[in-house]
Design an enzyme around this catalytic site. Structure first.
Site, short mmCIF file in Angstrom:
data_model
loop_
_atom_site.label_atom_id
_atom_site.label_comp_id
_atom_site.label_asym_id
_atom_site.label_seq_id
_atom_site.Cartn_x
_atom_site.Cartn_y
_atom_site.Cartn_z
N GLU A 191 0.96 -1.33 -0.17
CA GLU A 191 -0.08 0.01 -0.19
C GLU A 191 0.67 1.21 -0.15
O GLU A 191 1.63 1.66 0.89
CB GLU A 191 -0.87 -0.05 1.13
CG GLU A 191 -1.90 -1.21 1.56
CD GLU A 191 -2.96 -1.42 0.61
OE1 GLU A 191 -3.24 -0.21 -0.07
OE2 GLU A 191 -3.63 -2.24 0.43
N CYS A 206 -1.86 9.42 2.66
CA CYS A 206 -1.75 8.66 1.57
C CYS A 206 -2.94 9.11 0.66
O CYS A 206 -2.67 9.37 -0.58
CB CYS A 206 -1.59 7.23 1.41
SG CYS A 206 -3.16 6.57 2.19
P1 NAD Z 1 8.73 4.86 4.23
O1 NAD Z 1 8.71 3.76 2.93
O2 NAD Z 1 9.84 5.41 4.29
O3 NAD Z 1 8.70 3.74 5.45
C1 NAD Z 1 7.92 2.75 5.69
C2 NAD Z 1 8.33 1.54 6.72
O4 NAD Z 1 9.14 1.11 5.93
C3 NAD Z 1 8.93 2.17 7.80
O5 NAD Z 1 8.51 1.61 8.97
C4 NAD Z 1 10.38 1.82 7.65
O6 NAD Z 1 11.36 1.75 8.60
C5 NAD Z 1 10.34 0.65 6.85
N1 NAD Z 1 11.47 0.59 5.84
C6 NAD Z 1 12.51 1.38 5.19
N2 NAD Z 1 13.28 0.72 4.74
C7 NAD Z 1 12.88 -0.62 4.67
C8 NAD Z 1 13.19 -1.90 3.84
N3 NAD Z 1 14.31 -1.56 2.95
N4 NAD Z 1 12.84 -2.86 3.98
C9 NAD Z 1 11.63 -3.00 4.89
N5 NAD Z 1 11.11 -2.02 5.47
C10 NAD Z 1 11.80 -0.80 5.48
O7 NAD Z 1 7.41 5.47 4.24
P2 NAD Z 1 7.19 6.39 5.34
O8 NAD Z 1 7.90 7.85 5.24
O9 NAD Z 1 7.27 6.01 6.83
O10 NAD Z 1 5.66 6.92 5.12
C11 NAD Z 1 4.94 7.76 4.06
C12 NAD Z 1 4.85 7.13 2.88
O11 NAD Z 1 3.68 6.03 3.15
C13 NAD Z 1 3.95 8.01 1.69
O12 NAD Z 1 4.43 7.76 0.63
C14 NAD Z 1 2.56 7.67 1.87
O13 NAD Z 1 1.76 7.87 0.85
C15 NAD Z 1 2.59 5.97 2.37
N6 NAD Z 1 1.26 5.54 2.66
C16 NAD Z 1 0.74 4.76 2.02
C17 NAD Z 1 -0.59 4.29 2.64
C18 NAD Z 1 -1.58 3.37 1.90
O14 NAD Z 1 -2.46 3.01 2.50
N7 NAD Z 1 -1.50 3.25 0.45
C19 NAD Z 1 -0.81 4.68 3.77
C20 NAD Z 1 0.03 5.53 4.59
C21 NAD Z 1 1.12 6.16 4.00
#
Ligand code: NAD
Length: 472
Positions: free
Chosen positions: A229, A263
């Site tokens: 997501e 998001c």
């Molecule tokens: P991010 O991708 O930086 O991090 C998300 C999670 O992934 C964190 O817990 C992080 O520690 C972890 N992570 C980082 N690198 C990783 C790796 N290599 N392997 C596994 N896990 C890893 O995102 P963010 O800045 O925390 O969140 C914002 C983003 O999330 C925005 O793009 C937003 O649109 C999206 N988002 C999507 C939804 C949806 O339902 N579609 C909902 C909320 C947020």
């Protein structure tokens, strides 16, 4: 011992909290323990699992003040934190209501009269859930609850940017004997997230497209399913026949609730030329009425930016737009107050798709508004994006709006309202384009994707099958 990670407070900018990620060994042992406990969890059946989740709900209620306090520290905002907790608790009840029927096994006749088909489902033993910082509690539990009810064990890794809420939640989990071995929250950053993928049977990831790519690649290497997501750049289209009072109020809410850190925020607004000026005037008037939640959390509607790196992106998008000719109609600045980063609702006009604010995810309270001449132009602009999460259409009649909505490449479209998927979970939807991959998190599929189908094909007579080799 792993290196502790200092966590910033969004209201003060101070690094006033520390998390200690588990070592690789510890995480592996935890995964093994959860996997072993899952057998019992599956055995107690849906009634036993519902009972445990209801006990968890009661335990969370007894931790409610601590949980609220922790979430407010994590995010700097109060009313949305309260909503997050309410929404999390009601989703336990909703899934507990739905799960028994969804998990019913079925028997069917087949095309061969003496073969009966018995259809059953088997949960993935261990699910890894990796979540972002913008709704820390909601997004770390949205997949966890259906996964648990389906019979899976779950290990959840919330964002390192907002994980103070984990302590009260874990306390509540420890109070439920049947749950404590099958549900664990681990703290850590991307390294812990990446390590988790190595030990689970299915991964649910919510976060950015950039990280989603890495998660998908790691899951593909292990041949495990990844439900992704990801980000969005949701458009709103406002047709000439729309009710402007309603459209401006809905779009303002859909764009700036949670300070636009959502998001499914409306991030681009396309308005019919004939009503453009009036639309913008109304939007600016309403946006100007909103207040910052400063100096106290109770003060106003717009909280601080939770992630410092996001504040930098919002500023970059604003500067890029202004340099390319955008006009700031209200707001317009990312400002520092007492160490926190703040931005008032910002309406921009004279925007084009050459600007980052119209093409890249901004994740802030920014409302760029662009006029369109024909519906075809509006649709071309709305679909001119790598994202396809959700959208909104406003028109005088439902028929007119639906005709436009059908042509938008996105998984959920609100009609004469905005961002309804934040509140309504029944509608199954997929994320289109780069906004995600995998089964719907909403509707019945939100639980069914944690199960693998298994079929028993039962021969019911004792005569040789006509297709066997003859004995003679
Ligand atoms: P991010 O991708 O930086 O991090 C998300 C999670 O992934 C964190 O817990 C992080 O520690 C972890 N992570 C980082 N690198 C990783 C790796 N290599 N392997 C596994 N896990 C890893 O995102 P963010 O800045 O925390 O969140 C914002 C983003 O999330 C925005 O793009 C937003 O649109 C999206 N988002 C999507 C939804 C949806 O339902 N579609 C909902 C909320 C947020």
């Amino acid at each position: 011992m792993t290196k502790p990670i200092a966590v910033r407070n969004p209201r003060t900018g101070k690094l006033d909290h520390t998390i200690v990620p588990p070592s690789g060994d510890l995480l592996e042992r935890q995964c093994l323990r959860s996997r072993q406990a899952q057998t019992h969890w599956q055995k107690i059946g849906i009634e036993g699992r519902i009972e445990a989740l209801q006990q968890w709900k009661q335990a969370v209620l007894s931790q409610r003040d601590r949980l609220t306090e922790a979430l407010v520290e994590d995010t700097g905002r109060l009313s949305i934190s309260v909503l997050e907790i309410d929404s999390f608790l009601s989703s336990i009840d909703r899934w507990c209501r739905l799960a028994p029927e969804l998990l019913q096994e079925s028997e069917k006749a087949t095309a061969i009269p003496f073969v009966r088909l018995q259809q059953t489902s088997v949960p993935y033993p261990l699910v890894g859930i990796i979540s972002p910082w913008n709704f820390p509690l909601l997004l770390s539990t949205i997949d966890t609850i259906p996964a648990l009810l389906a019979g899976c064990a779950a290990i959840v890794k919330p964002s390192e940017i907002a994980s103070r809420f984990v302590a009260p939640l874990m306390q509540a989990i420890r109070d439920v004997p049947n749950l404590r071995d099958v549900l664990t929250f681990v703290e850590g950053d991307g390294k812990t997230g990446a390590a988790l993928i190595e030990s689970v049977d299915l991964v649910c990831f919510t976060g950015s497209v950039a990280t989603g790519r890495k998660v998908a690649a790691a899951a593909a290497q292990r041949f495990i399913p990844a439900c992704l997501e990801l980000g969005g750049k949701d458009p709103a289209i406002v047709l000439a026949s729309a009710n402007l009072e309603l459209a401006t109020s809905a779009i303002l809410w859909g764009s700036v609730v949670n300070t636009g850190q959502s998001c499914l925020s409306i991030e681009r607004i396309y308005v019919a030329e004939s009503i453009f000026a009036e639309f913008v005037d109304q939007l600016v008037t309403k946006a100007d009425r909103l207040k910052l939640a400063y100096p106290t959390v109770e003060s106003g509607e717009i909280g601080p930016m939770i992630a410092e790196r996001q504040a930098a992106i919002i500023r970059e998008h604003l500067l890029d737009a202004i340099a390319k000719g955008a006009i700031v109609r209200c707001g317009g600045q990312v400002e520092e107050r007492d160490g926190g980063w703040w931005c008032r609702p910002t309406v921009l006009t004279q925007v084009t798709h050459a600007m980052k604010v119209m093409t890249e995810e901004t994740f802030g309270p920014i409302l760029p508004v662009m006029a369109f001449a024909t519906v075809e132009d509006a649709l071309n602009l709305a679909n001119d994006t790598i994202y396809g999460l959700s959208a909104a259409v406003f028109a005088g009649t439902e028929t007119e709006a639906l005709a436009v909505a059908q042509q938008i490449d996105a998984g959920a479209i609100s009609i004469n309202d905005a961002a309804l998927t934040a509140l309504i979970y029944e509608g199954e939807k997929n994320s289109f384009k780069y906004s995600g991959l995998g089964g719907s998190r909403m509707g019945a599929a939100g639980l069914m994707r944690f199960l693998r189908k298994k079929t028993f094909l039962v021969k019911t007579n004792s005569t040789p099958d006509p297709w066997w080799f003859s004995d003679r």
